[in-house]
Every structure is written in structure tokens, then in C-alpha cells.
Design a protein around this motif. Structure first.
Motif, mmCIF file in Angstrom:
data_model
loop_
_atom_site.group_PDB
_atom_site.id
_atom_site.type_symbol
_atom_site.label_atom_id
_atom_site.label_comp_id
_atom_site.label_asym_id
_atom_site.label_seq_id
_atom_site.Cartn_x
_atom_site.Cartn_y
_atom_site.Cartn_z
ATOM 1 N N VAL A 299 0.850 -1.183 0.000
ATOM 2 C CA VAL A 299 0.000 0.000 0.000
ATOM 3 C C VAL A 299 0.891 1.240 0.000
ATOM 4 N N THR B 51 0.676 5.571 0.341
ATOM 5 C CA THR B 51 -0.111 6.766 0.633
ATOM 6 C C THR B 51 0.748 7.991 0.344
ATOM 7 N N VAL C 134 -8.143 0.037 4.345
ATOM 8 C CA VAL C 134 -7.572 0.875 3.299
ATOM 9 C C VAL C 134 -8.543 0.914 2.133
ATOM 10 N N GLU C 135 -8.784 2.102 1.616
ATOM 11 C CA GLU C 135 -9.604 2.267 0.422
ATOM 12 C C GLU C 135 -8.762 3.007 -0.610
ATOM 13 N N GLY C 136 -8.781 2.519 -1.834
ATOM 14 C CA GLY C 136 -7.988 3.167 -2.874
ATOM 15 C C GLY C 136 -8.168 2.494 -4.215
ATOM 16 N N VAL D 148 -1.533 -0.897 -4.063
ATOM 17 C CA VAL D 148 -2.750 -0.127 -3.832
ATOM 18 C C VAL D 148 -2.339 1.293 -3.486
ATOM 19 N N ALA E 242 -3.631 4.290 -1.773
ATOM 20 C CA ALA E 242 -4.716 4.553 -0.831
ATOM 21 C C ALA E 242 -5.071 6.029 -0.807
ATOM 22 N N VAL F 154 -7.647 5.883 4.733
ATOM 23 C CA VAL F 154 -7.156 4.867 5.662
ATOM 24 C C VAL F 154 -7.917 5.028 6.965
#
Length: 162
Positions: A51, A53, A73-75, A95, A97, A100
Motif C-alpha cells: 500500500v 499513501t 484501506v480504500e484506494g 494499492v 490509498a 485509511v
């Protein structure tokens, strides 16, 4: 077209915070996500998903996330490639993100894994960075929008996506 992913897992180690030459913060960490089934020996398997960010979200993750902490986690999934020192093309899937959510508080993680999920309502959600949004967002609205005791929800036809 849609490229969206939501993951819930535990960090395999503390996040690594770095800065680009232009001073933009970037954090990398790996999320261990359990598979929904067991192997033949009865043991659980997991996928280890990298991941990334950016910006304020990266600094927030570096400051508050630690190894073993349960995190959502969204992405979006990104595949990039580069040529290594040996001249071979290397492909990296990760990913990126843009949101979070910390699903455990620090005291839950220090005292062992609670597993109860009761601490999820105490934790903020941090977003930004993924779409040019450098603002630090904190979501304190912890109420379930569907907790109206079975009453119908008033939604106009104009608000429906179909």
C-alpha cells in the motif's frame, strides 16, 4: 470503468515514510489480508498487499500506524514497471490509498488484539492525497445511517444512480 479496492488487514511492519525530491511525503506499508478459506492443513492463508499513501495521509499513517495494527484501506490498484540494474523489466502491483481507517486504538494494540471490534467506533478516518486533496480529513460521524430501527429511508428517485 472502475478501479476501486477496499482492504482490511494488519500491518506487517511499521510504515516507511520518505519524501520525494520536491518534498512530497510518501509512505509505504504492507497489509496482511486473511483469505476467506483455510488451506488443506486447516491453517489460514493471507495475501500481503503493498500500500502507498501520499502527502498528509502519508504523514498521518507514518505517525499513527504500527506493525500488527488492524487497518482498513480504500484506494485503487496501480501497476507500474521499471527496468532494474540487470536490464530486466520489473512490474509492481500496489494499492494507492486515498482513505485509511485505523480500526484499533493504540491501547488495544498494546494490550493485545481485542478482536471484539468495539474500538472501531472510537477511531477517525483519514483521507486525502489520492486525488490532489492535501487536506487532512477527519470523519467523526460514527452513526450508522441504516440504524433507523427498520423504518423506511426517504430517498427521492433523483438520488438513485439507476
Amino acid at each position: 470503468m472502475l478501479n476501486r479496492v477496499i482492504l482490511i488487514g494488519r500491518l506487517t511492519k511499521d510504515p516507511e515514510l520518505r519524501y520525494t525530491p520536491s518534498g512530497v511525503a510518501v509512505t509505504q506499508f504492507t497489509l496482511a489480508v486473511d483469505r476467506p478459506f483455510t488451506a488443506q492443513g486447516g491453517e489460514r492463508e493471507a495475501d500481503f498487499i503493498p500500500v502507498v499513501t501520499w502527502r498528509q495521509l502519508a504523514e498521518t499513517c507514518a505517525n499513527y500506524l504500527r506493525k500488527g495494527r488492524l487497518t482498513a484501506v480504500e484506494g485503487r490498484i496501480q501497476v507500474r514497471n521499471y527496468e532494474n540494474n540487470e536490464g530486466k523489466r520489473v512490474y509492481v502491483t500496489e494499492v494507492i490509498a486515498d482513505n485509511v481507517r485505523f480500526l484499533e486504538s493504540n491501547r488495544d494494540n498494546n494490550g493485545g488484539n481485542s478482536g471484539s471490534g468495539s474500538s472501531t467506533r472510537e477511531e477517525p478516518s483519514y483521507g486525502g492525497g489520492g486525488r490532489g486533496n492535501n487536506n487532512f480529513q477527519r470523519n467523526n460521524n460514527n452513526q450508522d445511517p441504516f440504524s433507523d430501527d427498520g423504518k423506511p429511508i426517504d430517498i427521492s428517485d433523483d438520488d438513485l444512480p439507476f
